[in-house]
Design a protein around this motif. Structure first.
Motif, PDB file in Angstrom:
ATOM      1  N   ILE A  28       0.843  -1.197   0.000  1.00  0.00           N
ATOM      2  CA  ILE A  28       0.000   0.000   0.000  1.00  0.00           C
ATOM      3  C   ILE A  28       0.877   1.245   0.000  1.00  0.00           C
ATOM      4  O   ILE A  28       1.833   1.354   0.773  1.00  0.00           O
ATOM      5  N   ASP A  29       0.549   2.175  -0.868  1.00  0.00           N
ATOM      6  CA  ASP A  29       1.269   3.446  -0.980  1.00  0.00           C
ATOM      7  C   ASP A  29       0.521   4.481  -0.142  1.00  0.00           C
ATOM      8  O   ASP A  29      -0.407   5.143  -0.619  1.00  0.00           O
ATOM      9  N   LEU A  30       0.931   4.613   1.116  1.00  0.00           N
ATOM     10  CA  LEU A  30       0.223   5.512   2.032  1.00  0.00           C
ATOM     11  C   LEU A  30       0.445   6.987   1.677  1.00  0.00           C
ATOM     12  O   LEU A  30      -0.404   7.828   1.974  1.00  0.00           O
ATOM     13  N   VAL A  31       1.569   7.295   1.044  1.00  0.00           N
ATOM     14  CA  VAL A  31       1.810   8.674   0.609  1.00  0.00           C
ATOM     15  C   VAL A  31       0.804   9.061  -0.473  1.00  0.00           C
ATOM     16  O   VAL A  31       0.215  10.150  -0.448  1.00  0.00           O
ATOM     17  N   ALA A  32       0.585   8.157  -1.424  1.00  0.00           N
ATOM     18  CA  ALA A  32      -0.392   8.428  -2.484  1.00  0.00           C
ATOM     19  C   ALA A  32      -1.802   8.496  -1.916  1.00  0.00           C
ATOM     20  O   ALA A  32      -2.616   9.328  -2.353  1.00  0.00           O
ATOM     21  N   LEU A  33      -2.117   7.657  -0.936  1.00  0.00           N
ATOM     22  CA  LEU A  33      -3.437   7.711  -0.313  1.00  0.00           C
ATOM     23  C   LEU A  33      -3.655   9.050   0.377  1.00  0.00           C
ATOM     24  O   LEU A  33      -4.732   9.652   0.241  1.00  0.00           O
ATOM     25  N   ALA A  34      -2.641   9.538   1.080  1.00  0.00           N
ATOM     26  CA  ALA A  34      -2.758  10.853   1.731  1.00  0.00           C
ATOM     27  C   ALA A  34      -2.976  11.944   0.689  1.00  0.00           C
ATOM     28  O   ALA A  34      -3.762  12.882   0.903  1.00  0.00           O
ATOM     29  N   ARG A  35      -2.308  11.823  -0.456  1.00  0.00           N
ATOM     30  CA  ARG A  35      -2.469  12.805  -1.529  1.00  0.00           C
ATOM     31  C   ARG A  35      -3.902  12.791  -2.059  1.00  0.00           C
ATOM     32  O   ARG A  35      -4.496  13.852  -2.302  1.00  0.00           O
ATOM     33  N   LEU A  36      -4.474  11.595  -2.226  1.00  0.00           N
ATOM     34  CA  LEU A  36      -5.862  11.504  -2.680  1.00  0.00           C
ATOM     35  C   LEU A  36      -6.814  12.153  -1.665  1.00  0.00           C
ATOM     36  O   LEU A  36      -7.756  12.857  -2.045  1.00  0.00           O
ATOM     37  N   CYS A  37      -6.568  11.901  -0.390  1.00  0.00           N
ATOM     38  CA  CYS A  37      -7.425  12.483   0.651  1.00  0.00           C
ATOM     39  C   CYS A  37      -7.329  14.005   0.650  1.00  0.00           C
ATOM     40  O   CYS A  37      -8.358  14.703   0.717  1.00  0.00           O
ATOM     41  N   GLU A  38      -6.121  14.539   0.570  1.00  0.00           N
ATOM     42  CA  GLU A  38      -5.938  15.997   0.574  1.00  0.00           C
ATOM     43  C   GLU A  38      -6.615  16.638  -0.629  1.00  0.00           C
ATOM     44  O   GLU A  38      -7.190  17.725  -0.524  1.00  0.00           O
TER      45      GLU A  38
END
Length: 317
Positions: A28-38
């Motif tokens: 899981i790419d948590l950095v990309a997930l945070a980017r999607l959320c932001e």
């Protein structure tokens, strides 16, 4: 005293169903997930959904599911509500996911009608009652009969909705008449949200409170604009935006969800297009169609942000 409607005011408008990004090692790419959320928070959503239909929930381990819920909660920092997908065809598994989502800090859970087993309505009701017994979190029910092979019947929904813990329905049936039937019979504050992007506008005109959307994961600003126009007299603008979103929704339905969704977000530089088996990437024809639709969509937008410029370049390839 806070009214029931006020307590669920956040469960309305356009709420994105976000994919779970994976990196080249299939982690899981948590950095990309945070980017999607932001990106969604910046567009003005009131809530985000993680670990559900778009999130390839069936392929996630329990620890991975915990990680994406915690990452979304950490990114949200209370600015929006985090709804964690916590459904299963096994009641004990749904209870475990619900408890873990609660511990991870989710604001609510989404629980789908048990799939594959094809339970009776009494079994569906007992399943959701057991889930409610294990948490104090608000529960959004998810009815999507084309995936579960069982409907959440109106009578069953009305029985469950008596409990204030069940705060809303994500209706993926495509039946735009359902709000007309249910609204007079439901307690105040119970939210009716479409789970089908193709019919969401019609659902809203019949009394729906909004929609939970995979299309919004790609075009959050346009979805927000369309939601802002609901109830206004500017029908022409609403129809123009709805037409753009309709083309995008159709493209995202090609070669499966969330494969097409991730490919679209990959074109925007948001996530890798990687999906987990049994999902595979869209074929060449579908990829070309998705690229054309997104390029045209962003070329029509007035803003010239980074995504817009990227897609203008795509359209010239």
């Amino acid at each position: 005293m806070t009214s029931a409607t006020h307590r669920t005011a956040w469960l309305a408008g356009c709420i994105p169903d976000l994919p779970t990004p994976f990196d080249d090692s299939d982690s899981i790419d948590l950095v990309a997930l945070a980017r999607l959320c932001e990106r969604q928070i910046a567009a003005g959503c009131t809530a985000i959904v993680v670990g559900e239909t778009a999130g390839e929930m069936a392929t996630l381990t329990l620890d991975e599911h915990d990680a994406i819920v915690r990452a979304a909660v950490k990114t949200a920092r209370g600015r929006v509500r985090v709804i964690a997908g916590a459904g299963s065809n096994s009641t004990s598994q749904a209870i475990e996911l619900t408890r873990r989502s609660d511990a991870a800090g989710a604001d609510a859970i989404m629980s789908v009608v048990p799939y594959y087993n094809k339970p009776m309505q009494s079994g569906i009701s007992a399943h959701f009652a057991a889930v409610a017994d294990c948490t104090e979190l608000p529960i959004v029910l998810h009815d999507i009969p084309q995936r579960t092979m069982r409907v959440l019947a109106d009578d069953t929904l009305l029985q469950l909705a008596v409990s204030p813990q069940f705060v809303g329905l994500r209706d993926g049936s495509g039946d735009i008449t359902r709000p007309l039937r249910l609204r007079p019979l439901l307690r105040p504050g119970f939210r009716l949200l479409s789970g089908d992007d193709a019919t969401a506008a019609g659902f809203a005109t019949q009394g729906g409170d909004g929609w939970i959307s995979m299309t919004a994961a790609v075009a959050p600003q346009l979805c927000r604009k369309l939601d802002d126009l609901r109830g206004h007299a500017d029908l022409r603008s609403a129809q123009a935006i709805a037409g753009q979103l309709c083309r995008l929704t159709s493209a995202l339905a090609l070669d499966g969800t969330p494969a097409a969704l991730k490919h679209a977000l990959g074109l925007l530089g948001q996530v890798s297009a990687r999906v987990r088996l049994p999902m595979v990437e869209p074929d060449t024809t579908a990829k070309a169609t998705i690229a054309e639709v997104i390029a045209a969509l962003y070329a029509d937008m007035e803003s010239c942000d980074v995504e817009h410029r990227l897609l203008l370049e795509l359209s010239r390839l």
